[in-house]
Design a protein around this motif. Sequence first.
Motif, PDB file in Angstrom:
ATOM      1  N   ALA A  79       3.715   1.408  -1.670  1.00  0.00           N
ATOM      2  CA  ALA A  79       4.051   1.523  -3.081  1.00  0.00           C
ATOM      3  C   ALA A  79       2.863   2.097  -3.847  1.00  0.00           C
ATOM      4  O   ALA A  79       3.024   2.957  -4.711  1.00  0.00           O
ATOM      5  CB  ALA A  79       4.438   0.165  -3.629  1.00  0.00           C
ATOM      6  N   ALA A  80       1.668   1.633  -3.480  1.00  0.00           N
ATOM      7  CA  ALA A  80       0.476   2.131  -4.161  1.00  0.00           C
ATOM      8  C   ALA A  80       0.327   3.628  -3.963  1.00  0.00           C
ATOM      9  O   ALA A  80      -0.022   4.352  -4.895  1.00  0.00           O
ATOM     10  CB  ALA A  80      -0.757   1.407  -3.637  1.00  0.00           C
ATOM     11  N   SER A  81       0.608   4.090  -2.740  1.00  0.00           N
ATOM     12  CA  SER A  81       0.508   5.519  -2.488  1.00  0.00           C
ATOM     13  C   SER A  81       1.532   6.277  -3.310  1.00  0.00           C
ATOM     14  O   SER A  81       1.261   7.336  -3.855  1.00  0.00           O
ATOM     15  CB  SER A  81       0.739   5.812  -1.015  1.00  0.00           C
ATOM     16  N   LYS A  82       2.731   5.695  -3.383  1.00  0.00           N
ATOM     17  CA  LYS A  82       3.766   6.369  -4.169  1.00  0.00           C
ATOM     18  C   LYS A  82       3.328   6.476  -5.619  1.00  0.00           C
ATOM     19  O   LYS A  82       3.466   7.530  -6.234  1.00  0.00           O
ATOM     20  CB  LYS A  82       5.074   5.585  -4.087  1.00  0.00           C
ATOM     21  N   THR A  83       2.797   5.386  -6.143  1.00  0.00           N
ATOM     22  CA  THR A  83       2.405   5.442  -7.539  1.00  0.00           C
ATOM     23  C   THR A  83       1.148   6.276  -7.727  1.00  0.00           C
ATOM     24  O   THR A  83       0.838   6.660  -8.830  1.00  0.00           O
ATOM     25  CB  THR A  83       2.159   4.040  -8.118  1.00  0.00           C
ATOM     26  N   SER A  84       0.442   6.541  -6.642  1.00  0.00           N
ATOM     27  CA  SER A  84      -0.702   7.439  -6.762  1.00  0.00           C
ATOM     28  C   SER A  84      -0.268   8.885  -6.629  1.00  0.00           C
ATOM     29  O   SER A  84      -1.100   9.772  -6.565  1.00  0.00           O
ATOM     30  CB  SER A  84      -1.744   7.138  -5.689  1.00  0.00           C
ATOM     31  N   GLY A  85       1.022   9.083  -6.516  1.00  0.00           N
ATOM     32  CA  GLY A  85       1.536  10.450  -6.501  1.00  0.00           C
ATOM     33  C   GLY A  85       1.510  11.121  -5.153  1.00  0.00           C
ATOM     34  O   GLY A  85       1.611  12.339  -5.061  1.00  0.00           O
ATOM     35  N   THR A  86       1.384  10.352  -4.093  1.00  0.00           N
ATOM     36  CA  THR A  86       1.371  10.969  -2.766  1.00  0.00           C
ATOM     37  C   THR A  86       2.805  11.242  -2.308  1.00  0.00           C
ATOM     38  O   THR A  86       3.699  10.433  -2.541  1.00  0.00           O
ATOM     39  CB  THR A  86       0.683  10.024  -1.759  1.00  0.00           C
ATOM     40  N   TYR A 124       0.822  -1.208   0.000  1.00  0.00           N
ATOM     41  CA  TYR A 124       0.000   0.000   0.000  1.00  0.00           C
ATOM     42  C   TYR A 124       0.851   1.251   0.000  1.00  0.00           C
ATOM     43  O   TYR A 124       0.422   2.296  -0.488  1.00  0.00           O
ATOM     44  CB  TYR A 124      -1.001  -0.005   1.168  1.00  0.00           C
TER      45      TYR A 124
END
Lengths: 319, 343, 326, 317, 584
Positions: free
Chosen positions: D204-211, D202
């Motif tokens: 990594a997911a946040s990173k890829t969501s631009g957070t 999650y």
Amino acid sequence: MWKTILRRILIMIPELIILSILVFLLAKAMPGDPFTGSINPRASQAQIHHLMQIHGLYDPWYQQYWNWVVHLFHGDLGMSYEYQEPVVDLIKQRGANTLWLALFTMVLTYLIGLPLGIYAGRHEGKFQDTLVRVYTYVTMSIPFFVVLVIGIWIFGYALNWFPTSGSISAQASGLGETLISRLGHIILPGLLGALFGTVNIVQYLRSEVIDAKHSDYVRTARSKGVPMKDIYRHHIFRNSLLPIAAFAGYSITGLLGGSIFTEMVFSYPGMGLLFLNAINYRDYTVITALVLLYGFLNLMGTLLSDIALSIVDPRVRVE
Amino acid sequence: MVETKSDQFLRIKDVSTAFKINGQYYDAVSDVSLEVNHDEILAIVGESGCGKSTLATTIMGLHDPEETKISGEIDFEGTDLLKLDEKGYNQIRGAKIGMIFQDPLSALNPLKRIEDQIQEVMVYHTKMDEKQRHARVIELLNEVGIVDPERTAHQFPHQLSGGMRQRIIIAIAIACKPDLIIADEPTTALDVTIQAQILDVLRDIQKENHAGIILITHDLGVVAETADRVAVMYAGQIVETGSAAQIFNEPKHPYTRSLLRSMPQRDNENDDLYVISGMVPSLQKMPKDGDRFAPRIPWIPVSAHEAHPTMHELEPGHMVRCTCYQNFYFPDQVKEGAGNESN
Amino acid sequence: MSLIEIKDLKVHYPIRGGFWNRVVDNVKAVDGVTFDIEAGETYGLVGESGSGKSTTAKAIIGLEKATSGTVTYKGKDVTKAENRRKLDYNHDVQMIFQDSLSSLNPRKRIEDIIAEPLRNFEKLDKQAEKLRVLQLLDIVGLDADALYKYPHQFSGGQRQRIGVARAVATHPKLIIADEPVSALDLSVQAQVLNFMKKIQRDFGISYLFISHDLGVVRHMCNNIAIMNRGRIVEVGTREDIYNEPMHIYTKRLLAAIPETNVNHRKEHREHRLEIEKIYQEQQQKYYDKDGMAFPLVKVSPTHSVALPPEEAKKFQQQAENKEVNV
Amino acid sequence: MKRDIEDATSISEADLEKLTKEANQEATPSAAKIMWREFVADKPALISLFILIVFILFVIIASMFIDVPKMMETNIMGYYAKPFTPEYWLGADAGGRSIAKELVVGSRNSICIAIGLTIISSTFGICWGLVSGYFGGMVDLAMQRVYDFMMIIPMLMTIIVIVTIIPHYNAITLTLILSIFYWMGTSRLIRSRTLSESQKDYVAASKTSGTGNLKIIFREIMPNISSLIIVDTTLSFAENIGVETGLSFLGFGLPMGTPSLGTLIANANDPENITGYWWTWLPAAVEIIILCLSISYIGQVMRRTTNAAQRRGQDKK
Amino acid sequence: ACSNSKSSNSGTTKHISLPASYTGSGKATTAGNNSTLKVAEVNDAPFAGISSPTLSTNAEDQDVFAPGGSQWGAIDGLFNVTKNYKIINGGLANLKLDRKAKTATITLRKDAKWSNGSKVTAKDVEYPYEIIGNKNTTSQQYSSDFAAIKGMAAYHAGKAKTISGFTYPDGQKGRTVVIHFTKMSPSMQYLGNSFIWQSVEPYEYYGKTPISKLASSPKVRKNPIFTGPYKLDKVVQGESTSWSPNKYYYGKKPQIKNITIQVVSSNNIVAAFKSKKYDFAAGGPNVVMPSSQYPKVKVLKDYTETGIPAMGYSYFGFNVGHMNTKTGLNVMDKNSKMGNKNLRRAMMYAVNVDAVAKKFGNGLSWRANTLIPPTFKNVYDSKTPGFKYNMKKAKSLLNKAGYKKQGKWRTDPNGKKLVIHLGAMTSSAATEATYQYYLQQWHKAGLNVKMTTGKPMEMNSFYSTIQKPKQNKIDVFLGAWSTSSEPTPTQIYGVDAPYNMGHFASKKNTQLLNSLNSNKAWNAKYRAQQFKKWQRYMNSQAAYGPEQFNLAWTPVNHRVKGYDVNAQNNEFWSNLSLTAANPK
Ligand SMILES: Nc1ncnc2c1ncn2[C@@H]1O[C@H](COP(=O)(O)OP(=O)(O)OP(=O)(O)O)[C@@H](O)[C@H]1O
Ligand SMILES: Nc1ncnc2c1ncn2[C@@H]1O[C@H](COP(=O)(O)OP(=O)(O)OP(=O)(O)O)[C@@H](O)[C@H]1O
Ligand SMILES: [Mg+2]
Ligand SMILES: [Mg+2]
């Protein structure tokens, strides 16, 4: 393996240097000087100046630090102002006392803590377990020094079972008597320290045992047809004890820290008491030496623990 | 394929296993009856949470008696396992029944050498001395296909790869040449190539020892490749059993058929896959009566299901629970595009 | 022009050791990977565990720093962080993860999870945002009442769909799906795979689909790359790979797929053992002395294989001849 | 073929309100509510919580009505007055000061120091652990060196040295000094959890969501280790009460004229006082024991809650 | 037994009077005398363990090695004294002063021996001076008075190898030493003066140990030798010493076979007495039993309390000037905050020390009326009234002096705000409570007095503040002096005294102090008269206000016979005997 240890030691060196500078500066920053305290109307101010000069106390701090370091490398930690004795000798005497007490306490701690922890873990949720946990709860909630004070009062004074101060009786002579007397003096503080110190071990061990009990490798062992009591012996105990054994290194430093309270309450002439006195007398050399020594012991403790852990646990073993 | 009675060395009859949850018992396995014969691989398939592992551990007697309630009868070579005490069980576990677990890393004691862990089982079930045991360890490691057994024997679990570890577990399970081996998802954590190797090893061992194997998996491919007989499990019950050919070529129970249809295969390359609606109910929500699979095929009328489903023998060895299979059809076979989505 | 072009991508992890704990070696997790993904296609990346699939994916999306090589998107090299920022790269490229539970923050409600990329890239007002989330939920077939629940209250398939909804939220051009179904049950797997296909149909998204299950890959992908030890050993269309595998590794991989046809299980097994034997014999030949695959050689317009030098020469000559002919 | 999100669904703005309402009905209770339920289920813990809250409130409010300088004035006549008299219902100490009042003010001081110390050191430790664990690499390496260094400093001794150096120290400076040395345990705990948490997808997911990184640290990771933080903070609060007390016992705690539980217990330093003037130290000791017991009880319940939550999370996998 | 302080008169207030001696009932028994006398040294820290009286700096060492001398505070002591500490013949040596020749002749007795059997020589008498004066010494005993010995200054500066002022009529190994002075002082007649050192050091035994290393050498720490009635058997570093009779002792044969002296912390001492672990506390006339423990000890049935007024007193000091670092002289500043005599007196009158003493002293302390302790009966002025509590007088003094009330507080005569800072050291709870009490009283008088740092100061900070040549942080301070057995206060209150920390200096003061050491003062009567005059003068100036006197006391177990700490008991240890094998 050896390389890792050596590397760890090399990393320790800068840490020790920084610590020594820090300690040195802190000690210097304390108000007063070693001579004003023992103010004697007969000693002239000039004499005190003279003494301060002899001891180089007017030099700039880096000069003093440098001198100190040079001497340190000759195994000379300076003279205690208060005791008029080389700090090394002083620490040898007191350190021996503290070490005695600490070792004794540690042995007791493990002697009490290990069976208790295992027992509680094994009987998780049962009455026995609850009993042990109540003990740990209560002990954890009482400040250590309250335990000491109440202990010395009951067993030292009211019941008069144990000596209440010092490390050895004045009358003891001969090797046997000396040993017995020394032991007599550390039984009570050691026992109290151990009762207090077991708490962590018991709690840690208990949860380790419980974890191990539910682990997959225990299930494997059961499916091999190993009787439960052998599983406890060969798998659960071993696996939960080893990390604890490895943490012994840390616990020594913990004990040394606690020794300040024990030694104060029991007037036990060890390093903790020496430190408290040194603080009161502004005995810089002793203060710096002790703080540094304890820092060094802390370092050694962690190092020892790391090494022990890597010996004990194949997973962290370095090939 | 009619087997003589003597071949069936494991007969499970009406076994139910219930777990205590918040003071109440819930069946995870209910009224399961199965037989395992010598020289055969029985595969148990089903979705996650169907009670496959619970059944396996029930046979092994690994449940905490205070947390579980087990009823029924497990006849293993003439003794009812469920009547055994711990001591009696210990003589069977490891010696007569070996078990292989899913996660090969955690199933091995991280602090003990491979050799010791394999030897341990022999210590309790054979009279071999240290030397003989060592020889046997090497022999076993060779048998499970480990290239450098002497070295491996001396290593610790973390130094081995996943495939190697699984081989070690197998070696432990077969160390005393058990009659029955229970393998609970032995290859789920492994790559296809290694999976194939492990399955080969299992098969070879079975041939050599004339053992029976219970292979638990949810990979239908694995079943098709290895199993002689298959039991399909759903929500704690067996819904269909039969030979591999029977199950794969003429699946009857809606659940079996649904499972097979949801696999990506060559012939449905470009279509959407079939999706079974809903999910396996949790223990507390398990319906008490009726066909447990009924909620997941809602387009089949309730009347098509039996009120108290029982097993029906269609052909020798091919049994199906509930008669609903007779009326079953896939929704898209009637109405276009309906119901291939779900939640 | 392709949507995204990966060229000679390398990701090396340093191994520290020796007395001073210096870098003594590298783990070549990805070692010179080149491929393009076209708009609207599903590109498969297959290989056994540890072959570097995830690392490739992470390097492409920017979670891992590339040691060398380029990933070109809209003409810019997005291995550089500032280019990613300038392009709003993650607005266009999203990811779906293997472990659906771990990829959803267990402490966040579904609404916040799906809205996260929206909040970062599209500054919508509260109402519009909620609406968009509801629409996304609807698209992935979940009810509105999921909005204020937590991830652990959903089944694996539902969770994976929530992951898809998040990935789709910003209307990306490419979604990298790293083993999106390997942890799922058969029936749930079908659900999710269907779903990904539907979304692709609807929005024209490209996928980089990573898996070690060749059955699933065959079902999903148009073009497939087989990875082994950090390098690609074979690339081609689905037909190329499944019908005419040329690299020994590919062959072995294909042979190991369990066959559901019970009737041919004997043959299948024999075939597999045969391949395995060949593999053991020819392994040396197919890898250089460091155990790495050889460079790719085109064997047909769509099909390239990392063949050993001798065989490669043959194909090279063929290709040259063809060129001459044309 | 390419469509927009709006086109792929039938949901439009019109449905918004209705759907929101639907969602609200199904909304899951928050973690705080779950914790509260756990408390309600566990009566002793509930009582502990009640005792603790009421006690802290009482002490803080009651001490507002006590004129501290006046209370600390010597009243020669009350020297070691016995307890249970109308004037000194818990007796008086060597300065003729009412133990009852000292207890209230002392508790406030000790508790405030413990609270302050807990807040400062935990906040620092948490931030340290989060940053160190999240960024890893060189940042982590450098931060770990500092941590290692702090760990080798003999804490008690150094605190004593510092306390003697500072001429005008009071409760606040003491709290600050102590805070320097009490963040490491927390930071280590948080760091190791953050390390493992950062590996999860999650993040990594946040990173890829631009957070952004900070937002990921404090809005994504921190809530996930909040249970750990709460438990750790509770337990260190109990421990921190003992820290000040111990120092005061050694004579390096709060300055004269600022009563604390430690200075009160230090009356027991003289074994004779233990029986002779038991009222000078016993109430404080009992109070500490009760406080710490309640706190650790509460901590245990919280630990259990968080474990259960985790288990629930994993069951449905 | 006689009690010296029974008489309480106008100057002082009532206090408990304890006998200075105790003799248990019954006869001393062999079993008793063969057992061990257990003495407690009340101290919170382990003792340093320097047995040499020349090198040691603290009372603990003096106490635990006390059986090495015939009397408390006289380890390896040379002289016997009278009750007024006047030196008389009959001790290890006799002293003869020759005012004309400016010499002091010390003659050792014939049978003077160290406990290892070797002879005490003339060199042993001189050696302490070498140790004290040595350039690299660790001794802190050197004072300017020693410069009166010829050649001492040169030796001290390192210019001479020996001290030329010493001559040995019958050689260094003989029995006689003559010290040549540049000036003679009447104080030389008294023990504890700062011209003639009062003990010997075993020169031969120390051998080649350099003086700078002496304090840490095993000869001083582990196996020291003594001239007293007991010899040291063992020393447990920092904890205890044990003793047995010294067969070479010249004086009365000691009766008790063993003595142990063990350190006990002040917190534990009462409990220790209660469980009969000790016979009495060490220290003799300087024993430090906390007065707060008295009520708890008093009730013990098997102990009788003994006591003697301590050689010391506590006082209020007022900062009235500074020290001129160039001349080394104290200078009064007329305009300093505390420069007004009436302000100081008012502050003294405003505090009820009687009440404080009664409450906190448990009757063992009493208000001091002068700056000379009452032990020195010959010079102590009991008639000086001191500052008996009188708030009215305090207020009127302030009013008269122009310290008018403006609002809550008084201002100084110029109408400026007046804030006075009190400096006091951290101490026991009871003592710190008295600080609060004093502040309250001064507030009642309208003076805005605050503690310098808002709280008692740690000892080191206190001294480093107050010993600065010039400081304005502390206006009033509370201090205490313990005196040697020769009470001349020049080194505390003299114009050149560094310890004159209030910097009080006046012609009259200098003149009076000088007269104490003048030629005329060889006349004891004149000397006593001048002492009293000085005491009255100091009271009138109130630059230093006496606070409290107190009793040095200890319980003595009923098995002990012959406990007597009077000065004239020159055989303290030999006179002790025991009636039972264990403390009763
Ligand atoms: N110890 C236990 N206590 C309570 N419930 C349990 C326990 N073990 C398993 N269960 C429940 O029993 C049911 C069957 O579990 P089981 O592990 O047997 O399933 P499985 O078919 O092996 O699934 P998987 O494929 O995931 O291994 C599940 O709903 C599970 O949640
Ligand atoms: N942070 C890291 N540090 C060092 N080595 C790493 C790191 N991450 C991955 N590797 C190594 O890089 C190689 C490729 O890993 P990667 O995760 O990309 O494989 P994968 O193909 O995704 O495997 P799987 O199917 O198991 O997910 C592996 O050998 C792995 O051990
Ligand atoms: Mg299972
Ligand atoms: Mg991967």
